[in-house]
Scaffold this motif. Sequence first.
Motif, PDB file in Angstrom:
ATOM      1  N   CYS A 285      -5.925  -2.770   0.568  1.00 52.56           N
ATOM      2  CA  CYS A 285      -5.269  -2.608   1.853  1.00 52.56           C
ATOM      3  C   CYS A 285      -6.343  -2.893   2.894  1.00 52.56           C
TER       4      CYS A 285
ATOM      5  N   CYS B 271       0.837  -1.192   0.000  1.00 53.11           N
ATOM      6  CA  CYS B 271       0.000   0.000   0.000  1.00 53.11           C
ATOM      7  C   CYS B 271       0.880   1.253   0.000  1.00 53.11           C
TER       8      CYS B 271
ATOM      9  N   LYS C 230      -0.046   4.127   0.810  1.00 52.81           N
ATOM     10  CA  LYS C 230      -0.424   5.045   1.895  1.00 52.81           C
ATOM     11  C   LYS C 230       0.208   4.636   3.215  1.00 52.81           C
ATOM     12  N   CYS C 231       0.122   3.325   3.541  1.00 53.96           N
ATOM     13  CA  CYS C 231       0.598   2.888   4.857  1.00 53.96           C
ATOM     14  C   CYS C 231       1.750   1.896   4.781  1.00 53.96           C
TER      15      CYS C 231
ATOM     16  N   GLY D 299      -3.785  -2.725   8.154  1.00 50.51           N
ATOM     17  CA  GLY D 299      -3.438  -1.719   7.167  1.00 50.51           C
ATOM     18  C   GLY D 299      -4.346  -0.509   7.374  1.00 50.51           C
ATOM     19  N   CYS D 300      -4.207   0.480   6.473  1.00 51.15           N
ATOM     20  CA  CYS D 300      -5.034   1.674   6.639  1.00 51.15           C
ATOM     21  C   CYS D 300      -6.429   1.436   6.072  1.00 51.15           C
ATOM     22  N   GLY D 301      -6.563   0.433   5.203  1.00 52.46           N
ATOM     23  CA  GLY D 301      -7.897   0.124   4.665  1.00 52.46           C
ATOM     24  C   GLY D 301      -8.390   1.137   3.652  1.00 52.46           C
TER      25      GLY D 301
HETATM   26 ZN   LIG Z   1      -2.898   1.091   3.481  1.00 51.06          ZN
END
Ligand SMILES: [Zn+2]
Length: 467
Positions: free
Chosen positions: A302, A282, A284-285, A310-312
């Motif tokens: 994610c 991911c 983002k995270c 994870g950040c989802g």
């Molecule tokens: Zn993420």
Amino acid sequence: MTKSTNAAIYARISRDVTGEGLGVDRQLADCRKLAADRGWIVAEEYVDNDISAYKGKRRPSYERMLEDISAGQRDAVIVYNTDRLTRRPIELEEFVQICQSAGVEEFATVTADINLGNDDGMFMARILAAVAAKESGRKSERQKRKAREIAEAGKPNGGNLRPFGYERDQVTIVESEAVVLRVLAERYLAGESLMSLANWLQEEGVSSVAGMPWRTTTLRQTLTNPRIAGLRAHNGVVVAVAIWPAIITKATHEQLVAMFARKKVTGRRAPRRYLLSGLLRCGKCGNKLFSSSRKDTRRYVCMSGPDHRGCGRLTIVAAPVEEWLAEAVLMRLDSPAMADALVGRAIADERHAALAAELQSDQAQMKELAELWADKGISMAEWKAAREPIEARIFNLDRQIGQLTGTSTLAGIIGNGEAVRASWDSLNLSRQAAIIAAVLDYATITPKTSAGRVSVDPNRIIATWRL
Ligand SMILES: [Zn+2]
């Protein structure tokens, strides 16, 4: 007067608990003396720390030495003993090949001299390597026997991490954690899901012994671990009543195991459908992306929640990324750098697969036997007698697998990107995935930049190549 001989000295410290290993200073001193006796110049000393030459882990200094030899910068190699150099016959062959093609004929050991330039020397070196490999195996056989004895005496195994519910001594109960374990067992047996229990632990602020949030897998291991019922397991099988007190009863333990077994049958994993499983991250995270399908669209997402953390907040449609990365891998296969990187690393991976399959079937048989014993189908003595030949086979398979160098997933494929591309669609998914994973370390998927559905945006894919 002939030109001076530039020697490489190689020394390695192994994790030798028996004390028969030599300190690196001693190795180096003896090798330097040997160089002086021969009138050789020590061009460089290569030292690797604390890494077993048997396990097949990377040895940076060793690799650097091979590079220098290939580059024609060394005329001789000195090691204390051949087993310092390598304990794997395959690796020795590679070493010899590199020396021979670079014209290095002088190979000296403090314990016995070998001239790799003639057949006798080569023969000797092969024998020494075979002996070293056998020694290495024998040593772990001794360690295994010792571990079994400890287990059968019901004693703890002395790992680094304390088990949840017990102190560092692995014997004294931590009462607050024992309460948690009893509640978990009760609630699981009452039908609550592992996911829900993991969330409950999170809310209660109970972390695992590693100080991490609970995952369902850790939770399953903890709850099915015979140790909390005061039983000592060895290789996944109960072998004795433990010297530590039980937190849950034996009956509860058996119920838990049975319950998990029942759920496992229904929750069997589907065959692989995702080419890039485990290879995407991911943007983002940084967490791994997981495969997930919605309606008929396969996607990598994610995931948040106790098992993924994870950040989802990132999703990408599977098909276009798979296509794009597969194409990038095929193009990469034809690069000259790749061909160079793989010279000398080709070992049949069919062989590896065959060994792994055998190993799996032996392990399954061990488990069946253990279950038979647990169900009182056979006596302890019968069970012990039956498992010995299987254990021996497992031991041998483990060793053979350990001796295979690298992977040849790419044998015959390097430099053949064009040909592979032509047959790509006819390869099965596991084979395709193996080829990709051999070349691609991972790829990061960055967030979508424009709103709306973009079918494929290669700018979202940042590949980190292994080769
Ligand atoms: Zn993420």
